[in-house]
Design an enzyme around this catalytic site. Structure first.
Site, mmCIF file in Angstrom:
data_model
loop_
_atom_site.group_PDB
_atom_site.id
_atom_site.type_symbol
_atom_site.label_atom_id
_atom_site.label_comp_id
_atom_site.label_asym_id
_atom_site.label_seq_id
_atom_site.Cartn_x
_atom_site.Cartn_y
_atom_site.Cartn_z
ATOM 1 N N GLN A 88 0.859 -1.101 0.064
ATOM 2 C CA GLN A 88 -0.019 0.079 0.013
ATOM 3 C C GLN A 88 0.797 1.240 0.178
ATOM 4 O OE1 GLN A 88 -2.724 -0.193 3.293
ATOM 5 N NE2 GLN A 88 -3.412 -2.220 2.732
ATOM 6 N N HIS A 154 -1.316 0.056 5.605
ATOM 7 C CA HIS A 154 -2.030 1.070 6.519
ATOM 8 C C HIS A 154 -1.310 2.291 6.922
ATOM 9 C CE1 HIS A 154 -5.249 -2.195 8.229
ATOM 10 N NE2 HIS A 154 -4.974 -2.021 6.968
ATOM 11 N N GLU A 246 -15.810 3.010 8.898
ATOM 12 C CA GLU A 246 -16.161 4.144 9.857
ATOM 13 C C GLU A 246 -16.284 5.472 9.328
ATOM 14 O OE1 GLU A 246 -14.892 1.727 14.159
ATOM 15 O OE2 GLU A 246 -14.331 3.799 13.755
ATOM 16 N N TYR A 256 -11.010 6.367 19.610
ATOM 17 C CA TYR A 256 -12.119 5.962 18.745
ATOM 18 C C TYR A 256 -12.238 4.357 18.825
ATOM 19 C CZ TYR A 256 -13.175 10.571 17.338
ATOM 20 O OH TYR A 256 -13.569 12.018 17.561
ATOM 21 N N TYR A 267 -10.309 -11.053 10.440
ATOM 22 C CA TYR A 267 -10.364 -11.566 9.262
ATOM 23 C C TYR A 267 -10.486 -13.129 9.553
ATOM 24 C CZ TYR A 267 -9.525 -7.286 6.823
ATOM 25 O OH TYR A 267 -9.657 -6.168 6.330
#
Length: 376
Positions: A88, A154, A246, A256, A267
């Protein structure tokens, strides 16, 4: 290439979206009709930023920033540092400084190569020069994710300037989960900085020292949306695990909940306690299962779609299009989905009110730049 698109023809891809009270919040807008124009194709595009003159800055994941002009070929902008491309990682977000017209400053994020596969998100800035060959000069890194680790994903690294003139950056938890609850690092957080990368004295944890002083909120997973509403409040959008994407209203110092709570599961099938079990954590305003797999989010402002003023536009990787969310103060509901037939990485209103959308180049999806306008 132009084509007509009507939400009457939308494939019914409506997911179960709900707020913390679990009430479904979804409708399909059957009246809006788009004209969709394919204007350019890029290689793995990730983000875009409209310039005041209508041209666009577009980032490509492998490490190029390009200047796109109507009717011309995209021009590569010199001065981008080497990026850690893979997984990513790569070149990420791009935004203009609020004072761009005077200072020419452009802010951008990327995954920084270190050594032995260590990587971390960084935010840099430079002055954009458009006389002759486009280039960035005096490029400097003003923020580094801490710690830098071996992980392919991420990164987060979305960027937004607030009405206070300060810089907000989303920082993913790098697929490590637990650091999102550890205030000694900036993984799984939203950080708040001055525009030069220094720390504001009124940050919620400013008295604790170290990188903790940068943190504005925490307990986030992979935050890929970050935008300010017209009323000045900050909203954030993040990927859940197996379910539970979210939309959060961000407040200073708030937690949060990730990975302690989530509206999704692991997963491997192991459950995660829901937000309703731990009221000390901030619950999302909306959560989605099945997921949207959001690319980014932006608040719409413009005359072309005047009824959407102040609505959130979300680019969907799983939903193959754009999701529109109606916001009223601190509440929100999903209003409609618009299927563009492929994964969408980024969406952004242009200076003229048209909507720009970047296709995500993966599998059958292409790195197309689309312009959406009302059908005539």
């Amino acid at each position: 290439m132009r084509s007509l698109f009507s939400s009457l023809a939308i494939t019914a891809l409506i997911a179960c979206s709900s707020g913390p009270n679990g009430v479904a919040a979804q409708t399909v807008d059957a009246d809006t009709v788009f004209e969709v124009e394919e204007v350019a194709v890029f290689s793995e595009p990730w983000a875009l930023a409209p310039l005041p003159d209508g041209r666009l800055l577009v980032t490509e994941k492998a490490g190029r920033m390009l200047l796109w002009s109507e009717g011309g070929e995209p021009l590569e902008i010199a001065g981008i540092p080497q990026v850690a491309y893979g997984g990513q990682g790569g070149l990420g977000d791009v935004v203009l400084h609020p004072g761009y017209a005077e200072n020419g400053l452009v802010y951008f994020s990327y995954a920084e190569p270190v050594r032995d596969e260590l990587r971390g998100a960084v935010v840099a800035r430079g002055r954009l020069l458009l006389d002759g060959e486009p280039r960035l000069e005096n490029v400097e890194i003003i923020w580094r994710q801490s710690p830098r680790i071996v992980s392919p994903g991420h990164f987060g690294h979305r960027i937004a300037f607030g009405p206070d003139g300060l810089l907000y950056i989303s920082s993913g938890e790098r697929m490590q989960q637990d650091p999102a609850q550890d205030l000694s690092n900036t993984l799984g957080t939203v950080v708040r900085l001055n525009d030069d990368g220094t720390t504001p004295e009124d940050n919620p944890f400013a008295g604790r020292g170290g990188v903790t002083t940068q943190i504005w909120s925490y307990g986030h997973r992979n935050p890929l949306g970050l935008a300010f509403a017209p009323d000045g409040r900050l909203w954030e959008l993040e990927h859940g695990p197996a379910g539970g994407d979210e939309l959060n209203l961000i407040e200073a110092g708030a937690n949060y909940g990730w990975p302690t709570v989530s509206n999704g599961g692991n997963y491997d099938g192991r459950p995660i306690p829901g937000h309703d079990t731990r009221p000390e954590f901030r619950a999302p305003v909306i959560s989605w299962t099945p997921v949207l797999a959001p690319g980014n989010m932006a608040f719409y402002s413009g005359a072309m779609f005047a009824d959407w003023e102040g609505d959130i536009l979300i680019s969907g990787l799983r939903t193959d299009g754009i999701v529109r969310v109606d916001v009223e103060g601190d509440t929100a509901r999903e209003a409609a989905r618009y299927d563009l037939g492929q994964r969408i990485r980024a969406v952004m209103p242009g200076v003229d009110g048209a909507i720009w959308a970047l296709g995500d180049q993966r599998d059958e999806s292409r790195g197309v730049l689309f312009r959406l306008t009302p059908a005539s």
